[in-house]
Design an enzyme around this catalytic site. Structure first.
Site, PDB file in Angstrom:
ATOM      1  N   GLU A 292      -6.373  34.517  10.367  1.00  0.00           N
ATOM      2  CA  GLU A 292      -5.488  35.526   9.633  1.00  0.00           C
ATOM      3  C   GLU A 292      -5.768  35.276   7.924  1.00  0.00           C
ATOM      4  O   GLU A 292      -5.611  35.884   7.219  1.00  0.00           O
ATOM      5  CB  GLU A 292      -4.206  34.979   9.424  1.00  0.00           C
ATOM      6  CG  GLU A 292      -2.722  36.756   8.993  1.00  0.00           C
ATOM      7  CD  GLU A 292      -2.043  36.117   9.181  1.00  0.00           C
ATOM      8  OE1 GLU A 292      -0.948  35.765  10.563  1.00  0.00           O
ATOM      9  OE2 GLU A 292      -1.290  34.512   8.321  1.00  0.00           O
ATOM     10  N   CYS A 363      -3.000  44.242 -24.724  1.00  0.00           N
ATOM     11  CA  CYS A 363      -2.698  43.586 -26.015  1.00  0.00           C
ATOM     12  C   CYS A 363      -2.087  41.796 -25.433  1.00  0.00           C
ATOM     13  O   CYS A 363      -1.012  41.322 -25.417  1.00  0.00           O
ATOM     14  CB  CYS A 363      -1.463  44.550 -26.456  1.00  0.00           C
ATOM     15  SG  CYS A 363      -1.602  46.057 -27.321  1.00  0.00           S
ATOM     16  N   GLU A 364      -3.024  40.903 -25.268  1.00  0.00           N
ATOM     17  CA  GLU A 364      -2.438  39.792 -24.844  1.00  0.00           C
ATOM     18  C   GLU A 364      -3.192  39.344 -25.138  1.00  0.00           C
ATOM     19  O   GLU A 364      -5.007  39.332 -24.780  1.00  0.00           O
ATOM     20  CB  GLU A 364      -2.345  39.732 -23.393  1.00  0.00           C
ATOM     21  CG  GLU A 364      -0.546  40.304 -23.048  1.00  0.00           C
ATOM     22  CD  GLU A 364       0.086  39.466 -22.003  1.00  0.00           C
ATOM     23  OE1 GLU A 364      -0.184  38.334 -22.190  1.00  0.00           O
ATOM     24  OE2 GLU A 364       0.994  40.117 -21.526  1.00  0.00           O
TER      25      GLU A 364
HETATM   26  N1  LLP Z   1      -1.492  34.216   6.196  1.00  0.00           N
HETATM   27  C1  LLP Z   1      -0.767  34.606   5.060  1.00  0.00           C
HETATM   28  C2  LLP Z   1       0.721  34.190   5.635  1.00  0.00           C
HETATM   29  C3  LLP Z   1      -0.745  34.630   3.821  1.00  0.00           C
HETATM   30  O1  LLP Z   1      -0.089  34.455   3.102  1.00  0.00           O
HETATM   31  C4  LLP Z   1      -1.972  34.841   3.325  1.00  0.00           C
HETATM   32  C5  LLP Z   1      -3.041  34.540   1.486  1.00  0.00           C
HETATM   33  C6  LLP Z   1      -3.371  34.711   4.124  1.00  0.00           C
HETATM   34  C7  LLP Z   1      -2.601  34.822   5.061  1.00  0.00           C
HETATM   35  C8  LLP Z   1      -4.628  35.261   3.501  1.00  0.00           C
HETATM   36  O2  LLP Z   1      -4.792  34.610   2.918  1.00  0.00           O
HETATM   37  P1  LLP Z   1      -5.935  34.383   2.458  1.00  0.00           P
HETATM   38  O3  LLP Z   1      -7.241  34.095   3.817  1.00  0.00           O
HETATM   39  O4  LLP Z   1      -6.930  35.216   1.689  1.00  0.00           O
HETATM   40  O5  LLP Z   1      -6.947  33.003   1.774  1.00  0.00           O
HETATM   41  N2  LLP Z   1      -3.276  36.169  -4.709  1.00  0.00           N
HETATM   42  C9  LLP Z   1      -3.622  34.849  -4.836  1.00  0.00           C
HETATM   43  C10 LLP Z   1      -3.768  34.209  -3.188  1.00  0.00           C
HETATM   44  C11 LLP Z   1      -2.444  34.788  -2.811  1.00  0.00           C
HETATM   45  C12 LLP Z   1      -2.548  34.073  -0.854  1.00  0.00           C
HETATM   46  C13 LLP Z   1      -1.274  34.402  -0.577  1.00  0.00           C
HETATM   47  N3  LLP Z   1      -1.143  35.175   0.842  1.00  0.00           N
HETATM   48  C14 LLP Z   1      -5.180  35.133  -5.454  1.00  0.00           C
HETATM   49  O6  LLP Z   1      -5.264  36.164  -6.372  1.00  0.00           O
HETATM   50  O7  LLP Z   1      -6.079  33.952  -5.193  1.00  0.00           O
END
Ligand code: LLP
Length: 434
Positions: A292, A363-364
């Site tokens: 995923e 503004c930070e």
């Molecule tokens: N599946 C589930 C259940 C997830 O919670 C996530 C990411 C993914 C798949 C995808 O994960 P990836 O392949 O993108 O690592 N905002 C943070 C990342 C948060 C990830 C949340 N869940 C950032 O900018 O690094």
């Protein structure tokens, strides 16, 4: 000091001619002139190639994690490439369906799904719902939620695994809001409950240990835990586990310092570890292994363009180069201390022999896109600064802080650019007022 930006950090169609960088055959500085800045630019070819690498590595199925970057064009692109889509809210489900994607291609996540979200997912006929809590099972037991149909569910388990990443991005340790812990017996109990509910079909297990992970150990440990639980389910409940969804999490290179494994390498490690895990655990029916990914598909394909507006040197302290975006279009540096590199779109082959701090316009004081960025010595007001590897969790986490209209999204391919999400206008900023 440092040389030019490394090709390793750029989408694969990038070319540099006379110092000017082009992506998908389109000159970056011209894109900035034509569509304005800040601007999210995506290399469509890079996105498609990454989808294909995942399809080849995980033939049993790939669900693109829409939270990383979602708009109609992206939803259609990943589905065209044969991926299904993981959504984490009713809103993401809406955007995906609005794009014309059939609900049967969608897997629904969330640690606190509302009755409405569950009902809409079930009625639409989604591929599966990933169940995250006993309360959710209680909700699914209510006749008005699932209706007459039968809903395929995966049980999200918490394998109690430490992933080597930022603490905000780690989700597989015992102390997590996500999933049913295996260690407490809750995961087993959840599967048992699903087996007892006629309106639910038990599809398998899901786990996601975290994000921006480079090392294989966490995935290996998660697969061991999933395989043991699978064997236990077979013996204790007489059930087959059809699918093990390993979640996302593969990291990418944001800077030269990041050593991220390629998708094919990650896939090979997973299959090797999975083979060993199911053998060791004595699993009888070998489940399909699905994944995923979000970041590792979207991030490397995206470049954000900014224009330099102000340069302020504090002698003996530092030089601040302020651009026309920042915290609102990319909160990752402020939230996670995330590091990026930058280059000048018209001098992409120049040595970057000056150390400056690239600041946003919010503004930070914490609104610093890149502390101690290496940039060419002749960086000047009006230059277009390009920040690569910004295709994931930038657009999707963008805000209107300080009432900055959110940037447009442009897809480039074969020498042409198309706007897939228009820039917000001042009218949009007041459009919801009543
Ligand atoms: N599946 C589930 C259940 C997830 O919670 C996530 C990411 C993914 C798949 C995808 O994960 P990836 O392949 O993108 O690592 N905002 C943070 C990342 C948060 C990830 C949340 N869940 C950032 O900018 O690094």
């Amino acid at each position: 000091m440092s040389g030019p930006i490394s090709a390793r950090l750029l989408p694969r169609t990038v070319t540099i001619t006379g110092g000017r960088a082009a992506v998908g055959g389109v000159d970056l500085a011209t894109l900035a002139d034509e569509f304005g800045t800040p601007l999210y630019v995506y290399d469509e070819h890079e996105l498609r190639e990454r989808c294909r690498e995942y399809r080849a590595g995980f033939p049993d199925g790939v669900h693109y994690a829409a939270k990383a970057f979602l708009c109609g064009a992206m939803a259609r692109l990943v589905v065209e490439e044969g991926l299904d889509i993981d959504v984490a809210s009713g809103g993401e489900l809406h955007v995906v369906r609005h794009a014309g994607v059939d609900a049967s291609r969608v897997v629904v996540h969330g640690n606190n799904k509302s009755d409405d979200e569950l009902r809409i997912a079930a009625t639409a006929g989604v591929k599966a719902v990933v169940v995250d809590s006993h309360d959710e099972l209680d909700r699914l037991a209510r006749p008005e939620v699932v209706g007459d149909g039968r809903l395929r569910v995966l049980i999200r388990v918490n394998p109690g695994v430490e992933a080597h990443t930022h603490e905000y991005l780690a989700t597989g340790a015992v102390d997590s809001k996500f999933g049913f812990p295996i260690a407490t017996g809750d995961a087993m109990r959840a599967v048992e409950r699903v087996a007892e509910m006629r309106q639910l079909e038990f599809g398998g297990l899901h786990c996601h240990i975290g994000s921006q992970i480079f090392r294989r150990e966490g995935f290996d440990a998660a697969l061991d835990a999933l395989a043991s639980l699978t064997a236990q389910i077979e013996v204790a409940l007489g059930l087959e586990v059809d699918e093990l969804d390993l979640g996302g999490g593969l990291g990418i290179a944001y800077t030269e310092a990041d050593d991220a494994p390629p998708i094919a390498q990650h896939a090979a490690w997973v299959h090797e570890a999975f083979g060993a895990a199911v053998t060791n655990a004595g699993v009888r029916h070998r489940p399909r292994v699905t994944t995923e990914p979000g970041r590792s598909i979207a991030a490397p394909a995206g470049i954000t363009l900014y224009r330099v507006g102000t340069i302020k040197t504090i002698p003996g302290v530092r030089t601040y180069v302020s651009v026309d975006g920042g915290l609102a279009d990319n909160p990752r540096p402020a939230l996670y201390g995330a590091r990026y590199e930058a280059f000048v779109a018209t001098r992409a082959d120049a040595d970057r022999d000056q150390l400056v701090t690239i600041a946003g316009k919010h503004c930070e004081q914490g609104d610093l896109l890149i502390r101690d960025a290496e940039v060419p010595g002749d960086l000047a007001i009006g230059d277009v600064l390009a920040v690569p590897a910004t295709g994931a969790y930038g657009h999707s986490m963008a805000s209107n802080y300080n009432q900055l209209p959110r940037p447009a999204v442009v897809f480039v391919s074969d020498g042409s650019a198309r706007v897939v999400v228009r820039r917000e206008t001042l009218a949009d900023l007041v459009g919801r007022e009543v």
